[in-house]
Design a protein around this motif. Structure first.
Motif, PDB file in Angstrom:
ATOM      1  N   ALA A  90     -15.567   5.078   1.253  1.00 42.04           N
ATOM      2  CA  ALA A  90     -16.838   4.792   1.918  1.00 42.04           C
ATOM      3  C   ALA A  90     -16.671   3.770   3.037  1.00 42.04           C
ATOM      4  N   LYS A  91     -15.716   2.862   2.864  1.00 44.05           N
ATOM      5  CA  LYS A  91     -15.504   1.793   3.849  1.00 44.05           C
ATOM      6  C   LYS A  91     -14.319   2.066   4.764  1.00 44.05           C
ATOM      7  N   ASN A  92     -13.614   3.162   4.517  1.00 43.33           N
ATOM      8  CA  ASN A  92     -12.413   3.492   5.306  1.00 43.33           C
ATOM      9  C   ASN A  92     -11.391   2.353   5.271  1.00 43.33           C
ATOM     10  N   THR A  93     -11.157   1.847   4.093  1.00 41.79           N
ATOM     11  CA  THR A  93     -10.186   0.768   3.916  1.00 41.79           C
ATOM     12  C   THR A  93      -9.149   1.144   2.869  1.00 41.79           C
ATOM     13  N   MET A  94      -8.020   0.486   2.942  1.00 40.17           N
ATOM     14  CA  MET A  94      -6.924   0.706   2.004  1.00 40.17           C
ATOM     15  C   MET A  94      -6.275  -0.633   1.714  1.00 40.17           C
ATOM     16  N   SER A  95      -5.763  -0.785   0.511  1.00 42.43           N
ATOM     17  CA  SER A  95      -5.106  -2.034   0.141  1.00 42.43           C
ATOM     18  C   SER A  95      -3.762  -1.755  -0.524  1.00 42.43           C
ATOM     19  N   LEU A  96      -2.931  -2.754  -0.522  1.00 48.16           N
ATOM     20  CA  LEU A  96      -1.649  -2.687  -1.231  1.00 48.16           C
ATOM     21  C   LEU A  96      -1.473  -4.003  -1.974  1.00 48.16           C
ATOM     22  N   GLN A  97      -1.569  -3.951  -3.282  1.00 42.96           N
ATOM     23  CA  GLN A  97      -1.322  -5.129  -4.102  1.00 42.96           C
ATOM     24  C   GLN A  97       0.167  -5.171  -4.426  1.00 42.96           C
ATOM     25  N   MET A  98       0.809  -6.249  -4.027  1.00 40.74           N
ATOM     26  CA  MET A  98       2.250  -6.379  -4.204  1.00 40.74           C
ATOM     27  C   MET A  98       2.542  -7.533  -5.149  1.00 40.74           C
ATOM     28  N   ASN A  99       3.145  -7.222  -6.269  1.00 39.77           N
ATOM     29  CA  ASN A  99       3.505  -8.233  -7.262  1.00 39.77           C
ATOM     30  C   ASN A  99       5.016  -8.296  -7.422  1.00 39.77           C
ATOM     31  N   SER A 100       5.470  -9.358  -8.047  1.00 37.03           N
ATOM     32  CA  SER A 100       6.910  -9.537  -8.312  1.00 37.03           C
ATOM     33  C   SER A 100       7.733  -9.281  -7.054  1.00 37.03           C
ATOM     34  N   LEU A 101       7.336  -9.895  -5.980  1.00 36.03           N
ATOM     35  CA  LEU A 101       7.980  -9.647  -4.698  1.00 36.03           C
ATOM     36  C   LEU A 101       9.424 -10.150  -4.697  1.00 36.03           C
ATOM     37  N   LYS A 102      10.260  -9.405  -3.975  1.00 37.07           N
ATOM     38  CA  LYS A 102      11.681  -9.707  -3.862  1.00 37.07           C
ATOM     39  C   LYS A 102      12.033  -9.930  -2.396  1.00 37.07           C
ATOM     40  N   PRO A 103      13.113 -10.638  -2.141  1.00 34.60           N
ATOM     41  CA  PRO A 103      13.524 -10.843  -0.741  1.00 34.60           C
ATOM     42  C   PRO A 103      13.695  -9.522   0.019  1.00 34.60           C
ATOM     43  N   GLU A 104      14.130  -8.486  -0.682  1.00 32.82           N
ATOM     44  CA  GLU A 104      14.328  -7.199  -0.016  1.00 32.82           C
ATOM     45  C   GLU A 104      13.005  -6.507   0.344  1.00 32.82           C
ATOM     46  N   ASP A 105      11.883  -7.049  -0.081  1.00 33.56           N
ATOM     47  CA  ASP A 105      10.584  -6.532   0.347  1.00 33.56           C
ATOM     48  C   ASP A 105      10.176  -7.083   1.714  1.00 33.56           C
ATOM     49  N   THR A 106      10.959  -8.007   2.228  1.00 30.35           N
ATOM     50  CA  THR A 106      10.656  -8.574   3.543  1.00 30.35           C
ATOM     51  C   THR A 106      10.689  -7.497   4.608  1.00 30.35           C
ATOM     52  N   ALA A 107       9.594  -7.366   5.346  1.00 31.69           N
ATOM     53  CA  ALA A 107       9.490  -6.316   6.356  1.00 31.69           C
ATOM     54  C   ALA A 107       8.154  -6.444   7.077  1.00 31.69           C
ATOM     55  N   ILE A 108       8.034  -5.683   8.142  1.00 33.42           N
ATOM     56  CA  ILE A 108       6.722  -5.468   8.743  1.00 33.42           C
ATOM     57  C   ILE A 108       6.114  -4.258   8.024  1.00 33.42           C
ATOM     58  N   TYR A 109       4.901  -4.430   7.542  1.00 35.39           N
ATOM     59  CA  TYR A 109       4.207  -3.378   6.813  1.00 35.39           C
ATOM     60  C   TYR A 109       3.158  -2.735   7.724  1.00 35.39           C
ATOM     61  N   TYR A 110       3.227  -1.408   7.786  1.00 38.25           N
ATOM     62  CA  TYR A 110       2.340  -0.650   8.649  1.00 38.25           C
ATOM     63  C   TYR A 110       1.411   0.238   7.824  1.00 38.25           C
ATOM     64  N   CYS A 111       0.212   0.356   8.304  1.00 38.64           N
ATOM     65  CA  CYS A 111      -0.780   1.253   7.727  1.00 38.64           C
ATOM     66  C   CYS A 111      -0.797   2.537   8.559  1.00 38.64           C
ATOM     67  N   LYS A 112      -0.861   3.682   7.885  1.00 37.35           N
ATOM     68  CA  LYS A 112      -0.977   4.963   8.572  1.00 37.35           C
ATOM     69  C   LYS A 112      -2.080   5.779   7.925  1.00 37.35           C
ATOM     70  N   ALA A 113      -2.824   6.486   8.765  1.00 40.18           N
ATOM     71  CA  ALA A 113      -3.890   7.348   8.244  1.00 40.18           C
ATOM     72  C   ALA A 113      -3.925   8.659   9.010  1.00 40.18           C
ATOM     73  N   ASN A 114      -4.228   9.732   8.307  1.00 41.16           N
ATOM     74  CA  ASN A 114      -4.469  11.030   8.945  1.00 41.16           C
ATOM     75  C   ASN A 114      -5.976  11.168   9.124  1.00 41.16           C
ATOM     76  N   VAL A 115      -6.400  11.154  10.377  1.00 45.08           N
ATOM     77  CA  VAL A 115      -7.820  10.987  10.703  1.00 45.08           C
ATOM     78  C   VAL A 115      -8.368  12.194  11.457  1.00 45.08           C
ATOM     79  N   LEU A 116      -9.551  12.598  11.079  1.00 40.27           N
ATOM     80  CA  LEU A 116     -10.302  13.607  11.827  1.00 40.27           C
ATOM     81  C   LEU A 116     -11.455  12.883  12.508  1.00 40.27           C
ATOM     82  N   THR A 117     -11.483  12.918  13.818  1.00 43.72           N
ATOM     83  CA  THR A 117     -12.553  12.258  14.548  1.00 43.72           C
ATOM     84  C   THR A 117     -13.638  13.268  14.922  1.00 43.72           C
ATOM     85  N   TYR A 118     -14.819  12.738  15.187  1.00 38.54           N
ATOM     86  CA  TYR A 118     -15.930  13.600  15.595  1.00 38.54           C
ATOM     87  C   TYR A 118     -15.547  14.352  16.870  1.00 38.54           C
ATOM     88  N   GLY A 119     -15.822  15.627  16.871  1.00 37.14           N
ATOM     89  CA  GLY A 119     -15.515  16.444  18.031  1.00 37.14           C
ATOM     90  C   GLY A 119     -14.147  17.076  18.010  1.00 37.14           C
TER      91      GLY A 119
END
Length: 121
Positions: free
Chosen positions: A74-103
């Motif tokens: 309903a809000k067009n939002t997404m979350s990622l809860q990350m627990n027990s983080l490790k050094p190898e999780d270090t990164a830039i995190y990107y959000c991607k969506a497959n979107v249908l726009t009006y028209g």
């Protein structure tokens, strides 16, 4: 025009937690699959987790049991809860969506600009 904006990246100690958020805005008719990707320094971008509009999820083996993806259609939002983080999780995190726009008659991929997660003591 559709925009995805990520937030929540930060510096956290190993074993800590972070919650990333992604908000989609613009002329959105529908969003089907949403996903989080990440890219570490010198590495290829990789899928972290994905979620369909119906709530089906999938995870990279490296994050199973530690990360949880969720979305609010309903809000067009997404979350990622990350627990027990490790050094190898270090990164830039990107959000991607497959979107249908009006028209439009077909879905297209939209990417956010990314948010930096650093796991270090």
């Amino acid at each position: 025009q559709v925009q995805l904006v990520e937030s929540g990246g930060d510096l956290v100690q190993p074993g800590g937690s972070l919650r990333l958020s992604c908000a989609a805005s613009g002329s959105i008719f529908s969003i089907n699959t949403m996903a989080w990707y990440r890219q570490g320094s010198g590495k290829q971008r990789e899928l972290v987790a994905g979620i369909t509009s119906g709530g089906s999820t999938r995870y990279a083996d490296s994050v199973k049991g530690r990360f949880t993806i969720s979305r609010d259609n309903a809000k067009n939002t997404m979350s990622l809860q990350m627990n027990s983080l490790k050094p190898e999780d270090t990164a830039i995190y990107y959000c991607k969506a497959n979107v249908l726009t009006y028209g439009e008659t077909s879905y297209r991929e939209v990417w956010g600009q990314g948010t930096l997660v650093t796991v270090s003591s």
